[in-house]
Scaffold this active site. Structure first.
Site, PDB file in Angstrom:
ATOM      1  N   ASP A  22       0.804  15.297 -11.459  1.00  0.00           N
ATOM      2  CA  ASP A  22       0.835  15.780 -10.107  1.00  0.00           C
ATOM      3  C   ASP A  22       0.192  15.105  -9.158  1.00  0.00           C
ATOM      4  O   ASP A  22      -0.643  14.118  -9.543  1.00  0.00           O
ATOM      5  CB  ASP A  22       0.001  17.366 -10.412  1.00  0.00           C
ATOM      6  N   GLU A  53       2.316  11.521  -5.166  1.00  0.00           N
ATOM      7  CA  GLU A  53       3.074  11.047  -4.084  1.00  0.00           C
ATOM      8  C   GLU A  53       2.613   9.669  -3.471  1.00  0.00           C
ATOM      9  O   GLU A  53       3.601   8.765  -3.150  1.00  0.00           O
ATOM     10  CB  GLU A  53       3.384  12.014  -2.956  1.00  0.00           C
ATOM     11  N   ASP A  73       6.004  22.868  -5.732  1.00  0.00           N
ATOM     12  CA  ASP A  73       5.593  23.937  -5.136  1.00  0.00           C
ATOM     13  C   ASP A  73       6.554  24.993  -4.478  1.00  0.00           C
ATOM     14  O   ASP A  73       6.445  25.163  -3.332  1.00  0.00           O
ATOM     15  CB  ASP A  73       4.398  24.025  -4.312  1.00  0.00           C
TER      16      ASP A  73
END
Length: 812
Positions: A466, A469, A545
């Site tokens: 997670d 990015e 999300d």
């Protein structure tokens, strides 16, 4: 900052404020540091003098094609043995590349470069024809000469100032990999396709899978809260387009990881006038090489070629194809046991339970909160005996805290991203002020992979990546590392402008290779929120999300279909949405969709409503139980699809036009999908719907609930009560399923009279690397009798149950 970026900034501020003013202040400081570093270290935006290739002045034949030289540039065209076409401007080569699985494919020795009319050149091969005009336009055509795409000559802008700063202590401009142009030279290239073409791909797009006229950014981005279909970009962007037209299907991949923007315009067909307007595209990149690949053929052949180029998808262990339950906020061993017991008491199958960042000590990666989880290895062993695996979240940010083992060892290894002056680049994440490993350094990947030994020692069977990015909380601007931050880039050196989009991919590689080394007897289970072209080599992804609501449900299907067409077959959404509390109806419809997707996982934010099926009432529980049991029944089919994806690159979840790309009505169908070749799934995506229209590909299809046959192509109206969603089986298909005793059975759907069919079963020998057995079956219908044959055997080795309108059946 445009309006969309402003909205993201507001969301980021709101997110950090919810966890305390101290973190909010640190996010302001982090954003200020990033802005200051970039304003000092990077040249100001703007474009200098434009440059185009000019006229062709000659050519040099090479294996597979050759180099065409222009007045101010050069173009290398190379046809690979499998038919893939490589084009590289200004000396750009296929390697080095983060997308390619290994060495560049061998050239097609039969492909020949020869002069064309009007001073141009062409490369003639068995599978494709490439025509280069006198001014540098490149056309990719079928062997018969039908144009698939036309790429106009690129245009470069020399940066201002002309010489970019290199790594600390170096002099002169750095050049992009394999090019003669400065790395920061912006460029644009326009293209044309057929007027009837439809665009797909570009990674995870919530408004897909079909990409309509509009602009799409190529910059992996955390949307700063739950996203909706209008939000773009998201966590996984790829410069990969799949174009489907009457003339054929092709995939184009621009191997460039810099920030960029794709603009698409769908074509228009004149009615009898002959004045068709082609579909058009424009790619603008902030820097990096102009190099791209084109693969043409049927959708299956194109995805096979793509997998051959960028790597076979990782094969998940068998248990990862079952149902997963996750939540940010389990909070304690007691709560974990309560949830697992809830599944067991109600007879609900559960394969895995995921622990989010709240099980860490102060959110520090590779730690455990001993007060809440005093015996995590014991808990994992206990659950594993009950058939439930534990999966751990892993974030890349390491708290900058001397004395913390992961930070100290990273400092000793020189593992963290630095600025031009050699100082650690720091950002703000859940654990506080943190540093970030440079996964573009092979040594750092090896160091990071070794840290997963702690996760295995705690009893975890898999990981999900997670925040990769990567994210650094920011009160304004881009929530990531400074673009001027320095990266190794496999020894070439560069900055975050080039490394950002491949950061998640390189992290996935580090984790996957580390798990392979630490536990070589088992296939790793890993999926990642962010990534890039080739990420399928190391695992899958999930929606991120997604907002709770009917638009979020629709986006869930778009993301899975889109990622599959970019070569990432294993993915799925947060069932129920990441935020909020879904209504019983919305939760059930999401759950029913998820039961037919590769990654079948419920998940929610810490402040959202619960996601256990029994929390939504008795009727929802009853219908969710039916969906769970159907998933278990289909597990042999899912395992077969997983093996087929690894062998062929074909996604489990396919658009309904997969085998009929020439059907224009199917190309516009976005609310249903094929699960393999055998099943057509039509989820309910609208509130209150109890019937829905389903568009069928050609052939006979059976409603699996009623057994009624429907003939395609065409559209049918089917019942969709709360208890189920419409699922149809292709006539003649052989569907491997789990029988009442758990053993594999064959569910055969009768072929249409006089027609044949078939199927395949690939059995998994375990969660290791053993080669599986591949069994093929053929079906036929004659005189009302269905015959099933097993290749290489006198008799079928599995129980057979024939369904459909056949009067009788026989198996041999």
């Amino acid at each position: 900052m445009d309006a969309r970026e402003l909205v993201r900034s507001v969301r980021s501020v709101a997110a950090v404020r919810t966890v305390g003013s101290a973190r909010g202040l640190r996010s302001v400081r982090s954003a200020w540091r990033r802005w200051r570093a970039d304003s000092v270290e990077l040249p100001p935006p703007g474009a200098g003098r434009a440059r185009v290739p000019g006229e062709a002045v000659g050519a040099e034949p090479q294996p597979g094609g050759g180099v065409v030289r222009f007045a101010r540039s050069s173009l290398r065209v190379r046809v690979a043995a499998g038919g893939a076409v490589f084009c590289g401007w200004d000396g750009a080569e296929p390697e080095p590349s983060y997308a390619l699985a290994g060495a560049c494919p061998e050239a097609d020795e039969r492909a020949v470069l020869e002069p064309d009319t009007d001073g141009g050149w062409r490369v003639v091969s068995e599978r494709v024809l490439v025509v280069v005009s006198r001014l540098g336009a490149v056309e990719v055509r079928t062997p018969g000469g039908v144009m698939l795409r036309r790429d106009l000559p690129p245009r470069w802008w020399e940066p201002v100032p002309a010489a970019l700063r290199g790594p600390a202590g170096s002099a002169g401009p750095r050049t992009a990999a394999g090019t003669g142009s400065p790395a920061g030279s912006p460029w644009v290239q326009r293209s044309e396709v057929a007027a009837d073409a439809r665009f797909f791909g570009l990674g995870g797009r919530a408004a897909g899978p079909r990409l309509r006229t509009g602009a799409y950014r190529l910059w992996n981005t955390d949307p700063g809260g739950a996203f909706e279909p209008g939000d773009d970009p998201l966590y996984v962007t790829m410069p990969v387009q799949l174009v489907v037209a009457d003339a054929g299907t092709h995939l184009v991949f621009h191997d460039n990881s810099w920030d960029g923007r794709v603009a698409l315009w769908e074509g228009e067909e004149g009615e009898g006038s002959g004045h068709d307007r082609p579909g058009r595209g424009e790619l603008r990149m902030d820097g990096g090489p102009v190099r791209y690949w084109v693969m043409a053929g049927t959708p299956a052949r194109v995805l096979h070629a793509w997998a051959a180029l960028t790597g076979a998808p990782a094969l998940p262990p068998a248990w990862a194809l079952g149902h997963h339950h996750a939540r940010w906020g389990f909070g304690s061993e007691r709560e974990v046991r309560r949830v697992v017991t809830g599944y067991q008491e109600r007879g609900l199958p559960l394969s895995a339970l995921h622990l989010d960042i709240d099980h860490y000590r102060g959110h520090r990666v590779f730690t455990v909160d001993r007060e809440r989880f005093p015996d995590l290895p014991g808990l994992a062993a206990e659950l594993r005996e009950q058939g439930v695996r534990l999966v751990s979240i892993v974030d890349p940010g390491v708290k900058a805290e001397p004395g913390l083992a992961e930070y100290d060892s990273g400092v000793a290894a020189g593992a963290f991203v630095r600025d031009r002056r050699g100082r650690e680049v720091r950002g703000e994440v859940w654990s506080g002020e943190s540093v970030f490993p440079d996964f573009t350094d092979p040594g750092v990947r090896a160091w990071w992979g070794g840290l997963y030994a702690e996760r295995l020692a705690q009893g975890f069977s898999g990981v999900w990546h997670d925040m990769n990015e990567p994210v650094s909380f920011a009160a304004f601007g881009d929530p990531t590392l400074p673009r001027s931050a320095r990266h190794a880039l496999e020894g070439r050196g560069g900055d975050h402008r080039e490394a950002h989009n491949v950061y998640g991919l390189a992290m996935a590689r580090a984790g996957y290779e580390g798990l392979c080394e630490l536990r070589p007897q088992e296939r790793p289970f890993l999926f990642s929120r962010s990534g890039w072209a080739g990420m399928q080599r190391y695992g899958g992804t999930w929606s991120g999300d997604v907002t709770t609501g009917w638009p979020g449900l629709r986006a869930s299907l778009a993301l899975v279909l889109g990622m599959g067409l970019c070569g990432v077959p294993y993915s799925g959404p947060d069932i129920g949405g990441f935020t909020g509390s879904p209504s019983p109806e919305l939760y059930l419809r999401w759950f029913q969709l998820g039961s037919y997707l590769p990654l079948f996982r419920t998940h929610a934010a810490i402040g959202a409503g619960r996601r256990e099926p029994w929390e939504f009432g008795a009727r929802t529980l009853e219908h969710a139980t039916a969906a769970l049991r159907e998933r278990v029944r289909l597990l042999p089919y899912f395992m077969t699809l997983a093996h087929l994806a690894r062998r062929t690159g074909a996604p489990y979840v396919r658009p309904v036009w997969w085998r009929s790309p020439e059907d224009r009505a199917l190309r516009d169908c976005e609310d249903a999908f094929l699960l393999g070749d055998s099943l057509l799934v039509a989820p309910v995506l609208e509130q209150g719907a109890d019937r829905r229209a389903v568009r069928l590909p050609r052939g006979r299809w059976y409603d699996t609930a009623t057994g009624l046959a429907h003939e395609g192509p065409g559209q049918v109206l089917l019942d969709a009560p709360l208890s189920r969603i419409p699922v149809l089986a292709r006539a003649g298909s052989v569907l491997p399923v789990a029988g009442a005793d758990g053993q594999v059975e064959l569910e055969v759907w009768a072929p249409a009279p006089g027609r044949t069919g078939g199927g395949v079963l690939i059995t998994d020998a375990g969660d290791g690397w053993e080669q599986p057995e591949v069994v093929r079956f053929t079906t036929r219908s004659r005189g009302g009798v269905v015959t099933v044959e097993q290749d290489g055997a006198e008799e079928v080795s599995y129980p057979v149950r024939v369904r459909g309108s056949a009067a009788g059946s026989a198996a041999r």
